[in-house]
Design a protein around this motif. Structure first.
Motif, PDB file in Angstrom:
ATOM      1  N   THR A 131      -0.068  11.918  -9.897  1.00 35.51           N
ATOM      2  CA  THR A 131      -0.781  11.750 -11.157  1.00 35.51           C
ATOM      3  C   THR A 131      -0.456  10.407 -11.797  1.00 35.51           C
ATOM      4  N   GLU A 132       0.811  10.036 -11.802  1.00 36.86           N
ATOM      5  CA  GLU A 132       1.191   8.742 -12.369  1.00 36.86           C
ATOM      6  C   GLU A 132       0.598   7.590 -11.555  1.00 36.86           C
ATOM      7  N   PHE A 133       0.673   7.695 -10.240  1.00 34.58           N
ATOM      8  CA  PHE A 133       0.107   6.674  -9.357  1.00 34.58           C
ATOM      9  C   PHE A 133      -1.382   6.484  -9.623  1.00 34.58           C
ATOM     10  N   TYR A 134      -2.126   7.573  -9.619  1.00 32.52           N
ATOM     11  CA  TYR A 134      -3.583   7.538  -9.749  1.00 32.52           C
ATOM     12  C   TYR A 134      -4.008   6.980 -11.106  1.00 32.52           C
ATOM     13  N   THR A 135      -3.400   7.454 -12.170  1.00 33.19           N
ATOM     14  CA  THR A 135      -3.799   7.003 -13.508  1.00 33.19           C
ATOM     15  C   THR A 135      -3.312   5.581 -13.787  1.00 33.19           C
ATOM     16  N   ARG A 136      -2.133   5.228 -13.307  1.00 38.37           N
ATOM     17  CA  ARG A 136      -1.641   3.865 -13.521  1.00 38.37           C
ATOM     18  C   ARG A 136      -2.522   2.841 -12.808  1.00 38.37           C
ATOM     19  N   ALA A 137      -2.904   3.164 -11.586  1.00 37.49           N
ATOM     20  CA  ALA A 137      -3.742   2.241 -10.819  1.00 37.49           C
ATOM     21  C   ALA A 137      -5.098   2.049 -11.480  1.00 37.49           C
ATOM     22  N   PHE A 138      -5.766   3.141 -11.812  1.00 37.07           N
ATOM     23  CA  PHE A 138      -7.135   3.032 -12.321  1.00 37.07           C
ATOM     24  C   PHE A 138      -7.207   2.822 -13.828  1.00 37.07           C
ATOM     25  N   ASN A 139      -6.500   3.593 -14.621  1.00 42.80           N
ATOM     26  CA  ASN A 139      -6.627   3.485 -16.081  1.00 42.80           C
ATOM     27  C   ASN A 139      -5.912   2.266 -16.640  1.00 42.80           C
ATOM     28  N   GLU A 140      -4.756   1.968 -16.101  1.00 41.97           N
ATOM     29  CA  GLU A 140      -3.988   0.838 -16.608  1.00 41.97           C
ATOM     30  C   GLU A 140      -4.284  -0.444 -15.834  1.00 41.97           C
ATOM     31  N   GLY A 141      -5.038  -0.334 -14.744  1.00 47.24           N
ATOM     32  CA  GLY A 141      -5.382  -1.508 -13.951  1.00 47.24           C
ATOM     33  C   GLY A 141      -4.182  -2.159 -13.307  1.00 47.24           C
ATOM     34  N   GLU A 142      -3.214  -1.337 -12.903  1.00 46.68           N
ATOM     35  CA  GLU A 142      -1.990  -1.853 -12.282  1.00 46.68           C
ATOM     36  C   GLU A 142      -1.794  -1.279 -10.878  1.00 46.68           C
ATOM     37  N   PRO A 143      -2.738  -1.532  -9.967  1.00 44.59           N
ATOM     38  CA  PRO A 143      -2.584  -0.931  -8.644  1.00 44.59           C
ATOM     39  C   PRO A 143      -1.399  -1.469  -7.849  1.00 44.59           C
ATOM     40  N   GLU A 144      -1.023  -2.733  -8.081  1.00 45.10           N
ATOM     41  CA  GLU A 144       0.147  -3.278  -7.364  1.00 45.10           C
ATOM     42  C   GLU A 144       1.405  -2.521  -7.748  1.00 45.10           C
ATOM     43  N   ALA A 145       1.615  -2.346  -9.059  1.00 45.82           N
ATOM     44  CA  ALA A 145       2.801  -1.628  -9.536  1.00 45.82           C
ATOM     45  C   ALA A 145       2.762  -0.171  -9.092  1.00 45.82           C
ATOM     46  N   ALA A 146       1.590   0.445  -9.181  1.00 43.59           N
ATOM     47  CA  ALA A 146       1.460   1.843  -8.762  1.00 43.59           C
ATOM     48  C   ALA A 146       1.775   1.992  -7.275  1.00 43.59           C
ATOM     49  N   ALA A 147       1.231   1.096  -6.454  1.00 49.13           N
ATOM     50  CA  ALA A 147       1.468   1.154  -5.012  1.00 49.13           C
ATOM     51  C   ALA A 147       2.932   0.910  -4.673  1.00 49.13           C
ATOM     52  N   ARG A 148       3.544  -0.039  -5.349  1.00 52.69           N
ATOM     53  CA  ARG A 148       4.944  -0.373  -5.094  1.00 52.69           C
ATOM     54  C   ARG A 148       5.848   0.843  -5.326  1.00 52.69           C
ATOM     55  N   VAL A 149       5.546   1.607  -6.351  1.00 54.88           N
ATOM     56  CA  VAL A 149       6.360   2.763  -6.714  1.00 54.88           C
ATOM     57  C   VAL A 149       6.030   3.998  -5.874  1.00 54.88           C
ATOM     58  N   ALA A 150       4.753   4.155  -5.478  1.00 52.69           N
ATOM     59  CA  ALA A 150       4.332   5.444  -4.942  1.00 52.69           C
ATOM     60  C   ALA A 150       3.910   5.463  -3.479  1.00 52.69           C
ATOM     61  N   LEU A 151       3.366   4.370  -2.950  1.00 50.87           N
ATOM     62  CA  LEU A 151       2.839   4.436  -1.586  1.00 50.87           C
ATOM     63  C   LEU A 151       3.922   4.224  -0.545  1.00 50.87           C
ATOM     64  N   GLY A 152       3.769   4.953   0.562  1.00 48.59           N
ATOM     65  CA  GLY A 152       4.700   4.810   1.669  1.00 48.59           C
ATOM     66  C   GLY A 152       4.398   3.560   2.476  1.00 48.59           C
ATOM     67  N   ASP A 153       5.260   3.273   3.453  1.00 45.55           N
ATOM     68  CA  ASP A 153       5.046   2.129   4.334  1.00 45.55           C
ATOM     69  C   ASP A 153       3.716   2.259   5.075  1.00 45.55           C
ATOM     70  N   THR A 154       3.334   3.489   5.353  1.00 41.97           N
ATOM     71  CA  THR A 154       2.050   3.788   5.968  1.00 41.97           C
ATOM     72  C   THR A 154       1.228   4.567   4.961  1.00 41.97           C
ATOM     73  N   TYR A 155      -0.028   4.162   4.762  1.00 46.47           N
ATOM     74  CA  TYR A 155      -0.939   4.870   3.871  1.00 46.47           C
ATOM     75  C   TYR A 155      -2.236   5.070   4.637  1.00 46.47           C
ATOM     76  N   ILE A 156      -2.461   6.304   5.081  1.00 49.45           N
ATOM     77  CA  ILE A 156      -3.626   6.646   5.887  1.00 49.45           C
ATOM     78  C   ILE A 156      -4.744   7.097   4.963  1.00 49.45           C
ATOM     79  N   GLN A 157      -5.902   6.474   5.121  1.00 46.26           N
ATOM     80  CA  GLN A 157      -7.058   6.742   4.269  1.00 46.26           C
ATOM     81  C   GLN A 157      -8.129   7.464   5.093  1.00 46.26           C
ATOM     82  N   HIS A 158      -8.581   8.628   4.603  1.00 44.70           N
ATOM     83  CA  HIS A 158      -9.616   9.382   5.312  1.00 44.70           C
ATOM     84  C   HIS A 158     -11.006   9.196   4.728  1.00 44.70           C
ATOM     85  N   ASN A 159     -11.127   8.459   3.631  1.00 44.98           N
ATOM     86  CA  ASN A 159     -12.439   8.115   3.099  1.00 44.98           C
ATOM     87  C   ASN A 159     -13.035   7.111   4.090  1.00 44.98           C
ATOM     88  N   PRO A 160     -14.203   7.405   4.690  1.00 42.28           N
ATOM     89  CA  PRO A 160     -14.739   6.513   5.720  1.00 42.28           C
ATOM     90  C   PRO A 160     -15.144   5.129   5.209  1.00 42.28           C
TER      91      PRO A 160
END
Length: 134
Positions: free
Chosen positions: A19-48
């Motif tokens: 929830t913090e990752f998703y809202t920080r990235a989109f609402n606060e416009g801070e995807p770099e900070a959100a990714a740094r804190v929340a995403l793993g070394d591998t991030y697999i995306q299933h959206n085609p």
């Protein structure tokens, strides 16, 4: 004396992370900070329509916020089980629009988001029933 429920604690922590990752990235416009804190070394995306990896996610958020600078995400509900967190959200691309309904599934491993699926649909002007999408 009761023993803490580790599964409940993990589900609560995973839900807070997502929830913090998703809202920080989109609402606060801070995807770099959100990714740094929340995403793993591998991030697999299933959206085609979206590539794998943190850099692709960051680029997508910047692209969306560039097109829709007033974009807002409202997480309406969450469900967590094991290593999965589901968010049911409403995206408003512009103030006053009907928005988009999104169901996202996030896999969390070792306190980091490592995988993502989503299903998105427009909120219609009229529905065949009187129920809301939220």
């Amino acid at each position: 004396m009761s023993t803490p429920d580790t599964a409940t604690d993990t589900a609560t922590e995973n839900t807070a992370l997502v929830t913090e990752f998703y809202t920080r990235a989109f609402n606060e416009g801070e995807p770099e900070a959100a990714a740094r804190v929340a995403l793993g070394d591998t991030y697999i995306q299933h959206n085609p329509g979206a590539p794998d990896g943190a850099e692709a996610f960051i680029g997508y958020v910047h692209h969306m916020r560039g097109r829709f600078p007033e974009l807002q995400l409202q997480v309406k509900r969450t469900v967590a089980s094991g290593d999965l967190v589901v968010t049911h959200s409403r995206f408003h691309l512009t103030p006053g629009d009907r928005g988009l309904a999104a169901a996202d599934i996030w896999r969390v491993r070792d306190g980091r988001i490592v995988e993502h699926w989503d299903v998105i649909q427009e909120v219609p002007e009229q529905a065949a029933n009187s129920n809301t999408m939220f």
